[in-house]
Write a protein that holds these residues in place. Structure first.
Motif, mmCIF file in Angstrom:
data_model
loop_
_atom_site.group_PDB
_atom_site.id
_atom_site.type_symbol
_atom_site.label_atom_id
_atom_site.label_comp_id
_atom_site.label_asym_id
_atom_site.label_seq_id
_atom_site.Cartn_x
_atom_site.Cartn_y
_atom_site.Cartn_z
ATOM 1 N N SER A 201 -7.670 -10.993 14.506
ATOM 2 C CA SER A 201 -7.648 -11.744 13.257
ATOM 3 C C SER A 201 -6.226 -12.088 12.822
ATOM 4 O O SER A 201 -5.287 -11.320 13.025
ATOM 5 C CB SER A 201 -8.324 -10.926 12.153
ATOM 6 O OG SER A 201 -8.189 -11.577 10.917
ATOM 7 N N ASP A 202 -6.081 -13.252 12.208
ATOM 8 C CA ASP A 202 -4.791 -13.655 11.652
ATOM 9 C C ASP A 202 -4.588 -13.096 10.245
ATOM 10 O O ASP A 202 -3.478 -13.161 9.703
ATOM 11 C CB ASP A 202 -4.688 -15.190 11.595
ATOM 12 C CG ASP A 202 -4.571 -15.812 12.983
ATOM 13 O OD1 ASP A 202 -4.049 -15.139 13.892
ATOM 14 O OD2 ASP A 202 -5.013 -16.963 13.140
ATOM 15 N N ASP A 203 -5.643 -12.549 9.653
ATOM 16 C CA ASP A 203 -5.540 -11.955 8.321
ATOM 17 C C ASP A 203 -4.794 -10.625 8.412
ATOM 18 O O ASP A 203 -5.153 -9.754 9.200
ATOM 19 C CB ASP A 203 -6.919 -11.710 7.725
ATOM 20 C CG ASP A 203 -7.653 -13.004 7.418
ATOM 21 O OD1 ASP A 203 -6.987 -14.014 7.147
ATOM 22 O OD2 ASP A 203 -8.898 -12.998 7.467
ATOM 23 N N VAL A 204 -3.777 -10.480 7.598
ATOM 24 C CA VAL A 204 -3.007 -9.237 7.569
ATOM 25 C C VAL A 204 -3.219 -8.591 6.198
ATOM 26 O O VAL A 204 -2.893 -9.196 5.173
ATOM 27 C CB VAL A 204 -1.508 -9.519 7.803
ATOM 28 C CG1 VAL A 204 -0.714 -8.237 7.727
ATOM 29 C CG2 VAL A 204 -1.292 -10.218 9.140
ATOM 30 N N PRO A 205 -3.758 -7.395 6.170
ATOM 31 C CA PRO A 205 -4.001 -6.760 4.876
ATOM 32 C C PRO A 205 -2.693 -6.353 4.213
ATOM 33 O O PRO A 205 -1.707 -6.042 4.881
ATOM 34 C CB PRO A 205 -4.840 -5.531 5.234
ATOM 35 C CG PRO A 205 -4.492 -5.244 6.656
ATOM 36 C CD PRO A 205 -4.190 -6.571 7.290
ATOM 37 N N SER A 206 -2.696 -6.336 2.900
ATOM 38 C CA SER A 206 -1.537 -5.894 2.140
ATOM 39 C C SER A 206 -1.430 -4.371 2.237
ATOM 40 O O SER A 206 -2.430 -3.661 2.149
ATOM 41 C CB SER A 206 -1.677 -6.302 0.678
ATOM 42 O OG SER A 206 -0.667 -5.686 -0.093
ATOM 43 N N LEU A 207 -0.225 -3.885 2.404
ATOM 44 C CA LEU A 207 0.017 -2.445 2.437
ATOM 45 C C LEU A 207 0.568 -1.946 1.101
ATOM 46 O O LEU A 207 0.954 -0.792 0.974
ATOM 47 C CB LEU A 207 0.991 -2.102 3.571
ATOM 48 C CG LEU A 207 0.528 -2.489 4.974
ATOM 49 C CD1 LEU A 207 1.587 -2.143 5.998
ATOM 50 C CD2 LEU A 207 -0.781 -1.816 5.314
ATOM 51 N N GLU A 208 0.591 -2.821 0.118
ATOM 52 C CA GLU A 208 1.176 -2.503 -1.180
ATOM 53 C C GLU A 208 0.564 -1.257 -1.820
ATOM 54 O O GLU A 208 1.271 -0.437 -2.422
ATOM 55 C CB GLU A 208 1.023 -3.686 -2.130
ATOM 56 C CG GLU A 208 1.714 -3.502 -3.453
ATOM 57 C CD GLU A 208 1.607 -4.730 -4.334
ATOM 58 O OE1 GLU A 208 1.681 -4.551 -5.559
ATOM 59 O OE2 GLU A 208 1.432 -5.854 -3.816
ATOM 60 N N ALA A 209 -0.730 -1.086 -1.681
ATOM 61 C CA ALA A 209 -1.408 0.062 -2.294
ATOM 62 C C ALA A 209 -0.996 1.392 -1.665
ATOM 63 O O ALA A 209 -1.222 2.447 -2.238
ATOM 64 C CB ALA A 209 -2.918 -0.112 -2.197
ATOM 65 N N LEU A 210 -0.373 1.347 -0.497
ATOM 66 C CA LEU A 210 0.035 2.569 0.192
ATOM 67 C C LEU A 210 1.457 2.995 -0.148
ATOM 68 O O LEU A 210 1.938 4.016 0.340
ATOM 69 C CB LEU A 210 -0.094 2.374 1.711
ATOM 70 C CG LEU A 210 -1.480 1.988 2.212
ATOM 71 C CD1 LEU A 210 -1.458 1.758 3.704
ATOM 72 C CD2 LEU A 210 -2.504 3.030 1.831
ATOM 73 N N SER A 211 2.146 2.199 -0.960
ATOM 74 C CA SER A 211 3.527 2.484 -1.336
ATOM 75 C C SER A 211 3.612 2.777 -2.820
ATOM 76 O O SER A 211 2.804 2.309 -3.608
ATOM 77 C CB SER A 211 4.412 1.274 -1.024
ATOM 78 O OG SER A 211 4.372 0.957 0.331
#
Length: 82
Positions: free
Chosen positions: A12-22
């Motif tokens: 998939s070309d969709d990349v999830p946000s990692l913001e919630a992990l920081s």
């Protein structure tokens, strides 16, 4: 099955946000979350205990005595996962 699903996700070309992990994560909230997790999988505090340790471990002294230790960090939420 799981293998085709993983292949689809990786393609998939969709990349999830990692913001919630920081960020900063309240240590008391982490402890409560861990307590809920181990209770949900069947841990009985009447037959063991959960403590904080610099070097986490889990051991069973018998079927009726299980010891779990963990450590917590407000900027590394995954440290507290047992």
């Amino acid at each position: 099955t799981l293998v085709p699903f993983i292949a689809k996700v990786r393609a998939s070309d969709d990349v999830p946000s990692l913001e919630a992990l920081s960020g900063k994560f309240n240590i008391d909230a982490q402890k409560k979350a861990c307590q809920k997790i181990v209770t949900a999988i069947g841990f009985d505090e009447g037959h063991g205990r959960i403590d904080v340790s610099v070097h986490p471990f889990t051991m069973s002294l018998s079927g009726a005595d299980v010891r779990i230790t963990s450590r917590f960090s407000d900027d590394e939420w995954y440290q507290g996962l047992m």
